[in-house]
Scaffold this motif. Structure first.
Motif, mmCIF file in Angstrom:
data_model
loop_
_atom_site.group_PDB
_atom_site.id
_atom_site.type_symbol
_atom_site.label_atom_id
_atom_site.label_comp_id
_atom_site.label_asym_id
_atom_site.label_seq_id
_atom_site.Cartn_x
_atom_site.Cartn_y
_atom_site.Cartn_z
ATOM 1 N N PHE A 14 -0.992 -11.767 -0.668
ATOM 2 C CA PHE A 14 -1.215 -10.514 0.058
ATOM 3 C C PHE A 14 -1.954 -9.542 -0.851
ATOM 4 N N HIS A 15 -1.486 -9.377 -2.089
ATOM 5 C CA HIS A 15 -2.094 -8.390 -2.985
ATOM 6 C C HIS A 15 -3.568 -8.682 -3.247
ATOM 7 N N TRP A 16 -3.880 -9.903 -3.685
ATOM 8 C CA TRP A 16 -5.266 -10.180 -4.107
ATOM 9 C C TRP A 16 -6.193 -10.322 -2.905
ATOM 10 N N LEU A 18 -5.835 -8.556 -0.203
ATOM 11 C CA LEU A 18 -6.044 -7.159 0.219
ATOM 12 C C LEU A 18 -7.144 -6.514 -0.630
ATOM 13 N N VAL A 19 -7.076 -6.736 -1.953
ATOM 14 C CA VAL A 19 -8.101 -6.167 -2.845
ATOM 15 C C VAL A 19 -9.482 -6.702 -2.423
ATOM 16 N N LEU A 20 -9.556 -8.024 -2.234
ATOM 17 C CA LEU A 20 -10.833 -8.656 -1.853
ATOM 18 C C LEU A 20 -11.336 -8.111 -0.510
ATOM 19 N N PHE A 52 1.696 -8.427 8.094
ATOM 20 C CA PHE A 52 2.469 -9.409 7.327
ATOM 21 C C PHE A 52 3.365 -8.702 6.297
ATOM 22 N N ARG A 53 2.775 -7.721 5.564
ATOM 23 C CA ARG A 53 3.554 -7.078 4.495
ATOM 24 C C ARG A 53 4.737 -6.284 5.061
ATOM 25 N N LEU A 54 4.518 -5.716 6.280
ATOM 26 C CA LEU A 54 5.608 -4.989 6.943
ATOM 27 C C LEU A 54 6.782 -5.932 7.215
ATOM 28 N N GLY A 93 11.803 -5.592 -10.497
ATOM 29 C CA GLY A 93 10.769 -5.533 -9.446
ATOM 30 C C GLY A 93 9.910 -4.294 -9.648
ATOM 31 N N HIS A 94 9.475 -3.657 -8.558
ATOM 32 C CA HIS A 94 8.706 -2.414 -8.700
ATOM 33 C C HIS A 94 9.617 -1.314 -9.234
ATOM 34 N N ASN A 95 9.044 -0.448 -10.094
ATOM 35 C CA ASN A 95 9.832 0.720 -10.495
ATOM 36 C C ASN A 95 9.783 1.743 -9.351
ATOM 37 N N ILE A 101 3.530 2.474 -3.798
ATOM 38 C CA ILE A 101 2.214 1.944 -3.409
ATOM 39 C C ILE A 101 2.334 1.119 -2.109
ATOM 40 N N VAL A 102 3.483 0.491 -1.887
ATOM 41 C CA VAL A 102 3.598 -0.390 -0.717
ATOM 42 C C VAL A 102 3.578 0.414 0.592
ATOM 43 N N PRO A 103 4.509 1.413 0.796
ATOM 44 C CA PRO A 103 4.394 2.201 2.040
ATOM 45 C C PRO A 103 3.075 2.954 2.124
ATOM 46 N N LEU A 158 -5.917 5.558 -8.435
ATOM 47 C CA LEU A 158 -4.701 5.989 -9.147
ATOM 48 C C LEU A 158 -3.853 4.780 -9.555
ATOM 49 N N HIS A 159 -3.721 3.859 -8.588
ATOM 50 C CA HIS A 159 -2.913 2.647 -8.814
ATOM 51 C C HIS A 159 -3.485 1.830 -9.978
ATOM 52 N N ILE A 160 -4.811 1.658 -9.990
ATOM 53 C CA ILE A 160 -5.432 0.844 -11.040
ATOM 54 C C ILE A 160 -5.287 1.550 -12.401
ATOM 55 N N ALA A 162 -2.867 3.581 -13.261
ATOM 56 C CA ALA A 162 -1.458 3.465 -13.668
ATOM 57 C C ALA A 162 -1.185 2.076 -14.244
ATOM 58 N N ILE A 163 -1.703 1.044 -13.552
ATOM 59 C CA ILE A 163 -1.453 -0.329 -14.013
ATOM 60 C C ILE A 163 -2.056 -0.543 -15.411
ATOM 61 N N PHE A 164 -3.256 0.008 -15.629
ATOM 62 C CA PHE A 164 -3.893 -0.144 -16.951
ATOM 63 C C PHE A 164 -3.124 0.645 -18.021
ATOM 64 N N PRO A 173 3.287 -6.066 -19.707
ATOM 65 C CA PRO A 173 2.289 -6.971 -19.109
ATOM 66 C C PRO A 173 2.473 -7.167 -17.597
ATOM 67 N N LEU A 174 2.050 -6.181 -16.819
ATOM 68 C CA LEU A 174 2.238 -6.269 -15.364
ATOM 69 C C LEU A 174 1.167 -7.134 -14.698
ATOM 70 N N ILE A 175 -0.063 -7.081 -15.255
ATOM 71 C CA ILE A 175 -1.188 -7.707 -14.541
ATOM 72 C C ILE A 175 -1.002 -9.230 -14.445
ATOM 73 N N ALA A 177 1.652 -10.879 -14.427
ATOM 74 C CA ALA A 177 2.752 -11.194 -13.510
ATOM 75 C C ALA A 177 2.295 -11.187 -12.053
ATOM 76 N N MET A 178 1.271 -10.371 -11.741
ATOM 77 C CA MET A 178 0.785 -10.351 -10.348
ATOM 78 C C MET A 178 -0.046 -11.613 -10.048
ATOM 79 N N PHE A 179 -0.423 -12.363 -11.107
ATOM 80 C CA PHE A 179 -1.094 -13.660 -10.896
ATOM 81 C C PHE A 179 -0.083 -14.806 -10.933
#
Ligand code: HEM
Ligand code: HEM
Length: 233
Positions: A14-16, A18-20, A52-54, A93-95, A101-103, A158-160, A162-164, A173-175, A177-179
């Motif tokens: 779903f995440h990747w 969505l980005v694409l 789907f994410r809902l 999980g998410h802090n 970011i999800v809602p 903002l999300h990107i 924060a992740i960086f 090392p969050l990135i 983990a998303m892979f």
């Protein structure tokens, strides 16, 4: 200390995807009328991802569930203050702040896809529900379709950032983990066998995806009104 599966495969897909999809939507919108067909199809796909994410937020594995990462405002504020004081409170999980970011994405990307169904470029391309509403409502939804995209860009930016910050500033090392889906559980107190998720619930995810695809087919190809065409020649 052990690496455990935290992000299930459907959540990562779903995440990747969505980005694409958002990148493709930006490009196809900029390229104009000749690429609107692609814009529509990827738009329907994006709507499917959001639906789907809902559903996954209710029936997915532990860390995908809303109940796991939606916190009251006080907890979000306390987390932010402690993060800014250079502490790294541990969350498997998410802090509390990151989980927002999800809602946020469901709301803004969902609105973008829905307003798209009513949008028109006033030349060749019109969303399937454009003719179902009055022209005033249509032009309002059309302008929302333009404006909401700026909100998406702001949230994604903002999300990107924060992740960086977490990844390179705080060395969390969050990135990766998303892979891979796997995270190192560093807190001894919380490092129990129950931490990880047993499975990604792939069969359930496939069944949900098929039902969503059927719903979208009905919405776009069957239920959409046939537009009245004005011929000027
Ligand atoms: C269009 C751009 C992006 C959007 C809309 C977006 C959206 C999201 C969403 C909705 C989540 C929550 C995932 C879930 O629970 O379903 C998330 C989490 C995450 N995203 Fe993104 N993302 C974007 C770009 C990126 C990029 C470029 C990276 C990496 C370089 C990234 C890394 C992450 C990470 C590491 C997480 C997990 C955060 C955590 O551990 O709490 N995202 N993103
Ligand atoms: C989440 C998915 C979507 C994103 C991110 C997106 C993004 C965009 C963007 C950035 C524009 C250009 C706005 C501008 O020039 O300022 C645009 C235009 C447009 N989009 Fe989408 N869109 C999405 C979904 C859809 C869907 C599902 C449809 C129709 C089925 C659609 C139909 C249109 C049309 C007809 C235009 C042209 C509007 C005009 O020129 O006034 N979009 N979209």
């Amino acid at each position: 200390m052990q690496k455990k599966l935290i992000w299930d495969l459907p959540l990562r897909l779903f995440h990747w995807l969505l980005v694409l999809a958002l990148v493709c939507q930006w490009i196809t919108a900029e390229l104009g009328s000749g690429y609107m067909d692609y814009h529509f199809y990827i738009g329907y796909f994006t709507l499917g991802l959001i639906i789907f994410r809902l559903i996954w937020g209710i029936v997915g594995p532990k860390y995908a569930r809303f109940s796991n990462f939606l916190y009251p405002p006080k907890a979000i504020w306390q987390y932010l203050m402690s993060f800014l004081r250079a502490k790294n409170p541990h969350f498997t999980g998410h802090n509390p702040l990151g989980g927002l970011i999800v809602p946020a994405v469901i709301l803004v990307v969902g609105s973008q896809a829905i307003t798209g169904l009513f949008a028109s470029d006033d030349v060749l391309a019109s969303g399937p529900y454009m003719s179902a509403i009055s022209s005033e409502t249509q032009s309002w939804l059309d302008s929302l379709h333009h404006q909401i995209f700026n909100v998406i860009l702001a949230i994604a930016g903002l999300h990107i950032l924060a992740i960086f910050w977490y990844q390179f500033g705080r060395k969390i090392p969050l990135i990766g983990a998303m892979f891979s889906g796997k995270k190192m559980i560093t807190d001894k107190k919380t490092d129990t066998a129950q931490n990880g998720i047993g499975s990604s619930r792939l069969i359930l995810a496939v069944i949900i995806a098929i039902i969503i695809a059927a719903f979208l087919y009905w919405l776009i190809a069957i239920a959409a009104p046939v537009p009245e065409v004005d011929y000027y020649f």
